[in-house]
Design a protein around this motif. Structure first.
Motif, PDB file in Angstrom:
ATOM      1  N   MET A 136       1.755 -15.644   5.118  1.00  9.58           N
ATOM      2  CA  MET A 136       2.274 -15.547   6.482  1.00  9.58           C
ATOM      3  C   MET A 136       1.524 -16.483   7.424  1.00  9.58           C
ATOM      4  O   MET A 136       2.123 -17.110   8.300  1.00  9.58           O
ATOM      5  N   GLU A 137       0.217 -16.587   7.224  1.00 11.30           N
ATOM      6  CA  GLU A 137      -0.570 -17.484   8.073  1.00 11.30           C
ATOM      7  C   GLU A 137      -0.205 -18.932   7.812  1.00 11.30           C
ATOM      8  O   GLU A 137      -0.063 -19.728   8.750  1.00 11.30           O
ATOM      9  N   SER A 138      -0.029 -19.306   6.542  1.00  8.91           N
ATOM     10  CA  SER A 138       0.310 -20.696   6.206  1.00  8.91           C
ATOM     11  C   SER A 138       1.691 -21.072   6.723  1.00  8.91           C
ATOM     12  O   SER A 138       1.943 -22.231   7.055  1.00  8.91           O
ATOM     13  N   GLN A 139       2.595 -20.081   6.804  1.00  3.99           N
ATOM     14  CA  GLN A 139       3.951 -20.324   7.302  1.00  3.99           C
ATOM     15  C   GLN A 139       4.069 -20.112   8.812  1.00  3.99           C
ATOM     16  O   GLN A 139       5.145 -20.247   9.377  1.00  3.99           O
ATOM     17  N   GLN A 140       2.955 -19.755   9.453  1.00  2.17           N
ATOM     18  CA  GLN A 140       2.917 -19.498  10.895  1.00  2.17           C
ATOM     19  C   GLN A 140       3.912 -18.409  11.316  1.00  2.17           C
ATOM     20  O   GLN A 140       4.560 -18.490  12.351  1.00  2.17           O
ATOM     21  N   LEU A 141       3.980 -17.368  10.487  1.00  2.00           N
ATOM     22  CA  LEU A 141       4.821 -16.205  10.790  1.00  2.00           C
ATOM     23  C   LEU A 141       3.959 -15.196  11.545  1.00  2.00           C
ATOM     24  O   LEU A 141       3.511 -14.191  10.996  1.00  2.00           O
ATOM     25  N   TRP A 142       3.744 -15.463  12.824  1.00  3.49           N
ATOM     26  CA  TRP A 142       2.685 -14.785  13.549  1.00  3.49           C
ATOM     27  C   TRP A 142       2.949 -13.299  13.749  1.00  3.49           C
ATOM     28  O   TRP A 142       2.029 -12.476  13.615  1.00  3.49           O
ATOM     29  N   LEU A 143       4.165 -12.913  14.098  1.00  2.00           N
ATOM     30  CA  LEU A 143       4.442 -11.496  14.290  1.00  2.00           C
ATOM     31  C   LEU A 143       4.321 -10.734  12.975  1.00  2.00           C
ATOM     32  O   LEU A 143       3.751  -9.638  12.927  1.00  2.00           O
ATOM     33  N   ASP A 144       4.858 -11.313  11.910  1.00  2.00           N
ATOM     34  CA  ASP A 144       4.728 -10.685  10.593  1.00  2.00           C
ATOM     35  C   ASP A 144       3.265 -10.592  10.185  1.00  2.00           C
ATOM     36  O   ASP A 144       2.847  -9.592   9.581  1.00  2.00           O
ATOM     37  N   LEU A 145       2.500 -11.617  10.515  1.00  2.00           N
ATOM     38  CA  LEU A 145       1.079 -11.615  10.196  1.00  2.00           C
ATOM     39  C   LEU A 145       0.363 -10.477  10.931  1.00  2.00           C
ATOM     40  O   LEU A 145      -0.456  -9.755  10.347  1.00  2.00           O
ATOM     41  N   GLY A 146       0.668 -10.311  12.206  1.00  2.00           N
ATOM     42  CA  GLY A 146       0.054  -9.228  12.960  1.00  2.00           C
ATOM     43  C   GLY A 146       0.400  -7.868  12.380  1.00  2.00           C
ATOM     44  O   GLY A 146      -0.463  -6.990  12.252  1.00  2.00           O
ATOM     45  N   GLU A 147       1.666  -7.680  12.005  1.00  2.00           N
ATOM     46  CA  GLU A 147       2.079  -6.405  11.428  1.00  2.00           C
ATOM     47  C   GLU A 147       1.389  -6.171  10.089  1.00  2.00           C
ATOM     48  O   GLU A 147       0.998  -5.040   9.768  1.00  2.00           O
ATOM     49  N   ALA A 148       1.258  -7.238   9.299  1.00  2.00           N
ATOM     50  CA  ALA A 148       0.579  -7.103   8.004  1.00  2.00           C
ATOM     51  C   ALA A 148      -0.877  -6.694   8.190  1.00  2.00           C
ATOM     52  O   ALA A 148      -1.398  -5.858   7.442  1.00  2.00           O
ATOM     53  N   ARG A 149      -1.542  -7.261   9.176  1.00  2.00           N
ATOM     54  CA  ARG A 149      -2.938  -6.884   9.438  1.00  2.00           C
ATOM     55  C   ARG A 149      -3.037  -5.431   9.902  1.00  2.00           C
ATOM     56  O   ARG A 149      -4.004  -4.727   9.566  1.00  2.00           O
ATOM     57  N   MET A 150      -2.062  -4.972  10.673  1.00  2.00           N
ATOM     58  CA  MET A 150      -2.060  -3.573  11.096  1.00  2.00           C
ATOM     59  C   MET A 150      -1.922  -2.646   9.883  1.00  2.00           C
ATOM     60  O   MET A 150      -2.647  -1.645   9.761  1.00  2.00           O
ATOM     61  N   LEU A 151      -1.003  -2.981   8.985  1.00  2.07           N
ATOM     62  CA  LEU A 151      -0.811  -2.168   7.783  1.00  2.07           C
ATOM     63  C   LEU A 151      -2.057  -2.203   6.901  1.00  2.07           C
ATOM     64  O   LEU A 151      -2.456  -1.180   6.331  1.00  2.07           O
ATOM     65  N   GLN A 152      -2.661  -3.371   6.792  1.00  5.28           N
ATOM     66  CA  GLN A 152      -3.911  -3.502   6.035  1.00  5.28           C
ATOM     67  C   GLN A 152      -4.993  -2.617   6.650  1.00  5.28           C
ATOM     68  O   GLN A 152      -5.726  -1.919   5.933  1.00  5.28           O
ATOM     69  N   ALA A 153      -5.085  -2.626   7.968  1.00  8.50           N
ATOM     70  CA  ALA A 153      -6.105  -1.819   8.652  1.00  8.50           C
ATOM     71  C   ALA A 153      -5.896  -0.331   8.398  1.00  8.50           C
ATOM     72  O   ALA A 153      -6.851   0.412   8.155  1.00  8.50           O
ATOM     73  N   HIS A 154      -4.652   0.126   8.459  1.00  9.74           N
ATOM     74  CA  HIS A 154      -4.378   1.542   8.224  1.00  9.74           C
ATOM     75  C   HIS A 154      -4.766   1.940   6.798  1.00  9.74           C
ATOM     76  O   HIS A 154      -5.320   3.025   6.581  1.00  9.74           O
ATOM     77  N   ALA A 155      -4.481   1.062   5.836  1.00 12.72           N
ATOM     78  CA  ALA A 155      -4.839   1.345   4.441  1.00 12.72           C
ATOM     79  C   ALA A 155      -6.357   1.385   4.268  1.00 12.72           C
ATOM     80  O   ALA A 155      -6.894   2.249   3.580  1.00 12.72           O
ATOM     81  N   LEU A 156      -7.046   0.455   4.906  1.00 20.37           N
ATOM     82  CA  LEU A 156      -8.505   0.430   4.824  1.00 20.37           C
ATOM     83  C   LEU A 156      -9.111   1.673   5.461  1.00 20.37           C
ATOM     84  O   LEU A 156     -10.061   2.269   4.928  1.00 20.37           O
ATOM     85  N   ALA A 157      -8.581   2.069   6.601  1.00 27.13           N
ATOM     86  CA  ALA A 157      -9.099   3.261   7.279  1.00 27.13           C
ATOM     87  C   ALA A 157      -8.867   4.509   6.433  1.00 27.13           C
ATOM     88  O   ALA A 157      -9.721   5.401   6.383  1.00 27.13           O
ATOM     89  N   ARG A 158      -7.706   4.564   5.768  1.00 25.57           N
ATOM     90  CA  ARG A 158      -7.422   5.705   4.903  1.00 25.57           C
ATOM     91  C   ARG A 158      -8.443   5.793   3.768  1.00 25.57           C
ATOM     92  O   ARG A 158      -8.789   6.876   3.301  1.00 25.57           O
ATOM     93  N   ASP A 159      -8.937   4.630   3.327  1.00 32.07           N
ATOM     94  CA  ASP A 159      -9.954   4.574   2.280  1.00 32.07           C
ATOM     95  C   ASP A 159     -11.361   4.648   2.866  1.00 32.07           C
ATOM     96  O   ASP A 159     -12.340   4.436   2.150  1.00 32.07           O
ATOM     97  N   ARG A 160     -11.431   4.917   4.199  1.00 30.76           N
ATOM     98  CA  ARG A 160     -12.690   5.072   4.925  1.00 30.76           C
ATOM     99  C   ARG A 160     -13.542   3.800   4.899  1.00 30.76           C
ATOM    100  O   ARG A 160     -14.766   3.844   4.987  1.00 30.76           O
TER     101      ARG A 160
END
Length: 214
Positions: free
Chosen positions: A147-171
């Motif tokens: 997403m970053e290489s394709q400059q898909l910025w909104l998708d990139l932001g959403e992906a980071r949010m989903l990544q963050a939620h998964a990381l937080a769930r794993d503490r």
């Protein structure tokens, strides 16, 4: 034009006004039989539903969108699957989400970078709910890199949010906070005010979870 306005409104001001616009666009596209924008209007409505915790309604809309998108195939099928996986996971239906993620992977068109990234994201979300969540992190990273290489910025932001939620769930709170702050900075640069507020709320919840109530 109304569909596009709904999408912009979702990121600028949030789901309430965006939902009204997307419903209007959906009604018009159903009337004229424009399946391409009908699918995307349903997708936007499902985004509004996911943002407000109405995951069951999001599933209904996305299954309708998927049935239409499958008639022509392509990247849109994979994108709909990615959001449907998110809805199913919100509903606790991990096995169904895994089956759908596998289906999304099987229909990724050749040399379709965005569809590949969406499939990777769907797979990572499912894997993060399994017994070995650490194996999900490569999927998130690979999707984010595309997403970053394709400059898909909104998708990139959403992906980071989903990544963050998964990381937080794993503490893994430090890594989750970093992902949220990166997403917030990106959304702020894009004037996606509703997503900035969502990131702020997620950061506040995470701080409370780490430190406990005052």
């Amino acid at each position: 034009a109304t569909f596009l306005l709904a999408l912009v409104t979702f990121y600028r001001t949030g789901p309430q006004q965006a939902r009204r616009l997307a419903l209007r666009a959906l009604k018009w596209t159903e009337r004229v039989g424009d399946s391409y924008f009908q699918v995307q209007s349903l997708r936007t409505l499902a985004q509004c539903d996911l943002a407000t915790g109405a995951s069951q309604l999001a599933e209904t809309r996305l299954r309708q969108a998927l049935a239409i998108a499958e008639e022509s195939g392509g990247w849109l099928v994979v994108e709909i699957c990615r959001y449907l996986v998110e809805a199913l996971l919100d509903l606790g239906r991990v096995q169904e989400a895994g089956q759908l993620a596998a289906y999304a992977r099987s229909v990724v068109p050749p040399e379709a970078d965005y569809a590949n990234a969406a499939a990777l994201l769907a797979e990572a979300m499912v894997t993060a709910r399994g017994t070995d969540p650490a194996s999900a992190w490569k999927g998130f990273v690979d999707a984010i890199d595309i997403m970053e290489s394709q400059q898909l910025w909104l998708d990139l932001g959403e992906a980071r949010m989903l990544q963050a939620h998964a990381l937080a769930r794993d503490r893994q709170f430090e890594e989750a906070r970093d992902a949220l702050e990166r997403a917030r900075a990106l959304f702020a640069r894009l004037d996606a005010n509703a997503q900035v507020e969502a990131a702020d709320r997620a950061l506040a919840r995470m701080s409370l979870e780490v430190t406990g109530p005052a």
